[in-house]
Structures are given as C-alpha cells and as structure tokens.
Design a protein around this motif. Structure first.
Motif, PDB file in Angstrom:
ATOM      1  N   ASP A 111       0.830  -1.205   0.000  1.00 38.48           N
ATOM      2  CA  ASP A 111       0.000   0.000   0.000  1.00 38.48           C
ATOM      3  C   ASP A 111       0.863   1.254   0.000  1.00 38.48           C
ATOM      4  O   ASP A 111       0.576   2.224  -0.696  1.00 38.48           O
ATOM      5  CB  ASP A 111      -0.924   0.015   1.229  1.00 38.48           C
ATOM      6  CG  ASP A 111      -2.035  -1.021   1.132  1.00 38.48           C
ATOM      7  OD1 ASP A 111      -2.332  -1.464   0.011  1.00 38.48           O
ATOM      8  OD2 ASP A 111      -2.581  -1.403   2.188  1.00 38.48           O
ATOM      9  N   SER A 112       1.939   1.240   0.789  1.00 41.20           N
ATOM     10  CA  SER A 112       2.832   2.405   0.850  1.00 41.20           C
ATOM     11  C   SER A 112       3.551   2.606  -0.465  1.00 41.20           C
ATOM     12  O   SER A 112       3.785   3.737  -0.894  1.00 41.20           O
ATOM     13  CB  SER A 112       3.845   2.221   1.977  1.00 41.20           C
ATOM     14  OG  SER A 112       4.752   3.295   2.009  1.00 41.20           O
ATOM     15  N   LYS A 115       2.553   2.320  -3.375  1.00 31.47           N
ATOM     16  CA  LYS A 115       1.702   2.990  -4.360  1.00 31.47           C
ATOM     17  C   LYS A 115       1.665   4.501  -4.162  1.00 31.47           C
ATOM     18  O   LYS A 115       1.247   5.233  -5.052  1.00 31.47           O
ATOM     19  CB  LYS A 115       0.268   2.441  -4.268  1.00 31.47           C
ATOM     20  CG  LYS A 115       0.150   0.960  -4.587  1.00 31.47           C
ATOM     21  CD  LYS A 115      -1.247   0.444  -4.260  1.00 31.47           C
ATOM     22  CE  LYS A 115      -1.354  -1.063  -4.466  1.00 31.47           C
ATOM     23  NZ  LYS A 115      -2.670  -1.583  -4.034  1.00 31.47           N
ATOM     24  N   THR A 116       2.075   4.985  -2.996  1.00 28.40           N
ATOM     25  CA  THR A 116       1.913   6.400  -2.689  1.00 28.40           C
ATOM     26  C   THR A 116       3.146   7.237  -2.999  1.00 28.40           C
ATOM     27  O   THR A 116       3.082   8.456  -2.933  1.00 28.40           O
ATOM     28  CB  THR A 116       1.594   6.597  -1.194  1.00 28.40           C
ATOM     29  OG1 THR A 116       2.742   6.225  -0.418  1.00 28.40           O
ATOM     30  CG2 THR A 116       0.396   5.756  -0.788  1.00 28.40           C
ATOM     31  N   LYS A 161      -0.679   6.174   4.385  1.00 31.48           N
ATOM     32  CA  LYS A 161      -1.874   5.632   3.745  1.00 31.48           C
ATOM     33  C   LYS A 161      -2.200   6.489   2.530  1.00 31.48           C
ATOM     34  O   LYS A 161      -1.670   7.590   2.368  1.00 31.48           O
ATOM     35  CB  LYS A 161      -3.042   5.632   4.733  1.00 31.48           C
ATOM     36  CG  LYS A 161      -2.771   4.820   5.997  1.00 31.48           C
ATOM     37  CD  LYS A 161      -3.878   5.020   7.025  1.00 31.48           C
ATOM     38  CE  LYS A 161      -3.566   4.283   8.327  1.00 31.48           C
ATOM     39  NZ  LYS A 161      -4.590   4.539   9.381  1.00 31.48           N
ATOM     40  N   GLU A 162      -3.077   5.997   1.697  1.00 28.45           N
ATOM     41  CA  GLU A 162      -3.439   6.722   0.488  1.00 28.45           C
ATOM     42  C   GLU A 162      -3.986   8.111   0.850  1.00 28.45           C
ATOM     43  O   GLU A 162      -4.803   8.263   1.752  1.00 28.45           O
ATOM     44  CB  GLU A 162      -4.489   5.939  -0.302  1.00 28.45           C
ATOM     45  CG  GLU A 162      -4.741   6.513  -1.682  1.00 28.45           C
ATOM     46  CD  GLU A 162      -5.605   5.609  -2.538  1.00 28.45           C
ATOM     47  OE1 GLU A 162      -5.953   6.024  -3.656  1.00 28.45           O
ATOM     48  OE2 GLU A 162      -5.930   4.488  -2.092  1.00 28.45           O
TER      49      GLU A 162
END
Length: 328
Positions: free
Chosen positions: A55-56, A58-59, A82-83
């Motif tokens: 998840d990280s 992707k940011t 987080k997003e």
C-alpha cells in the motif's frame, strides 16, 4: 537476523549511544524521541507486513532503482503512509539487487555523514533504522516538506533539461557531462555564483568516494522562503563501486566534453571550475578541504554500521581516489 548492539548513534555515529542521540533526534525527527527500531518486520519477511508495504509503495513517486517507501512521523512514532497522506520521511530497505546489498543502507548512511561532518556539504537529514527482525534500513527526512506539511517546489536536473524517457530514451538521466549541470544552474538560480561552488564540491566528493551513480536526477533545485530557487541538499550519496562495477562518473561523457577532458583528474576539475565561472581561489580552497581530514573520515568509517570487510573496502577505495585526486 538479530537486533544489533548499538554503541554509536545510528544518526551522527557519535560514540556512547545505544539509540539516537539528542542531536540526531533534533535534526531527523524534530526533537521527538523516536526509537531506532520500527514496530514491524522488513519487506518480504511476512505476508502481513508485505501488504502494508505494498500500500505504501503505491503512494511514493520519487524515482530510482532502489525501492523506497513513504513514512509519516506522527509525534514520536513512524508509520507507513496511507493513500492520500504525504510522508515526512523516506525509508530505503535493503535492495534486492547488487553485490553486498545488505550493506547498502549503512553505506549510504556513512557516505552522507562524511559529506556533512567532514566536508561541510549540506545533506538531507538521515540515519539508520532497524526493523524489529534486526534488518537495517536507511531513513532520510524529506527536505521539500515544511513542518506545517506544505510542500516546497523542487525540480531535478533531468526535469530542468527537459529530459524524459519518452523524449531521450531509457538512458536519459545519464546523457551528457557535468558541465551541463552548471549551465542549467545559471539559467534557473539567481544566486548562481554562490551555488556553483557547492555543486563543484559535491562532484569532487562523488569522485573521492566512488559514487558512480550521480546522474541528472540525483541533483535538484529547491524553492526558498523567498520564492526563488537554490541548490537542494545533497542526497543519494554512497560508494556505488561496492555494489556494482560502474564507471568513475555516471554521465556518459564524464566530467567534461571529450575535447576538454585533458590531464589528471584534479586538472579536469580545475578546468570545470574555470568553465563554470568559479574563481581559482575558491577552487583551491575546495581542493584543499577535500584533500585533507583523512583522520575524520577514518573515525566515521570505524564507527559506522558496515561489516568489517566492507569497512576495509570503503576505506581502501577512498585512499586510492585521494591519491589520484592529489596528483598534479
């Protein structure tokens, strides 16, 4: 891997600390008492952790071969973003490529500390941090994020030159020579005469410490409080020769255009300084600094978190380059 026994600050490498020193905490974490061990395992160590890291991943948009994760400091805790959140720090775990890849975080940390402590080069604030399974990672504070969370303008030199993979091919950031960096600085920096010697010092440092991956994206300009731009703090400094068999200089044409790259390496730096409008006196002062202080370098090498054989390789590489740079 077991947790390391800490005898030197994992930030400043000062002796007599079993965690971060107050100096490191002030610089790297705004004075908050952040612990040197993260509350989760390293990437690729267990499925639950991997999902969080995915998840990280992707940011973050900062480019580079080595994997980076965006981290947010929340008081005295660090967590992956987080997003929709903007990170305050960048976490670089052990990469999956390169020789002695497990030594890369400590290599970058040591090289960055030498740049700042020995040669007075402004660098991104940095340190080592450890996952709870003992694996090290390099952590650096983002210099483009202000304390109130707003972002300063920043452009790397590939962007300034209008180079992208689409316009110049996949090798775009390695094209040309280092004199082109100074030409771009003259165009974009009002205080060019003050900033140019700083860039020259970083280039000499990169040669001295075998950083063969100092390409166009590893230099950038940063917005000031006045709204104009200056050379950003140095980042991504490490002895790349320990991990890959690269050239002395990252750029295809080396330090200068081929017809100007004459003489020993010190003479070539002198030509680059003259071509860039840096006075002979300023150049001589920089060279005098870079050719001294071996004792300070040795102290930091001894205190660093590299293993024994890599410490020896780092020191020997520095000694070899120092000898070449001192030849006239």
């Amino acid at each position: 891997m077991s947790l390391p026994i800490i005898k030197y600050c994992p930030g400043t490498l000062s002796e007599g600390f079993d965690t971060y020193s107050q100096t490191c905490l002030k610089r790297l974490f705004n004075g908050r008492k952040v612990h040197h061990i993260l509350p989760y395992d390293s990437p690729a160590s267990n499925p639950e952790t991997d999902e969080v890291f995915e998840d990280s991943r992707k940011t973050i948009s900062i480019s580079g071969v080595q994997e980076k994760f965006s981290v947010l400091q929340d008081k005295n805790k660090l967590r992956l973003v987080k997003e929709g959140e903007r990170g305050t720090h960048i976490l670089k775990p052990i990469p999956v490529v390169g020789k002695r890849n497990d030594q890369m975080p400590a290599n970058e940390h040591l090289t960055m500390q030498i740049a700042r402590q020995v040669y007075g080069i402004e660098t991104a604030e940095n340190g080592l941090i450890f996952f709870k399974n003992g694996t090290p990672a390099y952590i650096t504070k983002r210099f483009d994020i202000k304390e109130d969370g707003t972002k300063l303008g920043q452009d790397d030199f590939a962007s300034l030159a209008g180079r992208t993979p689409q316009t110049h091919g996949e090798h775009y950031k390695y094209l040309g020579n280092y004199s082109e960096l100074f030409q771009l600085m003259e165009t974009y920096l009002p205080a060019y005469k003050l900033e140019a010697p700083k860039l020259l010092k970083v280039l000499i440092f990169n040669y001295l410490f075998s950083n063969g991956d100092a390409h166009f994206k590893n230099f950038s300009i940063l917005e000031t409080s006045m709204g104009d731009y200056r050379l950003s703090p140095a980042y991504d400094l490490l002895n790349s020769r320990i991990h890959v068999q690269d050239q002395d200089f990252a750029l295809d044409d080396g330090l200068l255009t081929r017809n100007m790259a004459q003489g020993k390496i010190g003479q070539q730096f002198a030509i680059l300084a003259e071509k860039s409008g840096i006075s002979r006196k300023a150049f001589d002062n920089i060279m005098s600094l870079m050719l001294t202080h071996s004792d300070k370098v040795e102290r930091l090498v001894k205190a660093c978190f590299l293993n024994g054989s890599t410490k020896r390789n780092f020191w020997q590489a520095y000694q070899g380059r120092l000898k070449q740079l001192s030849k006239t």
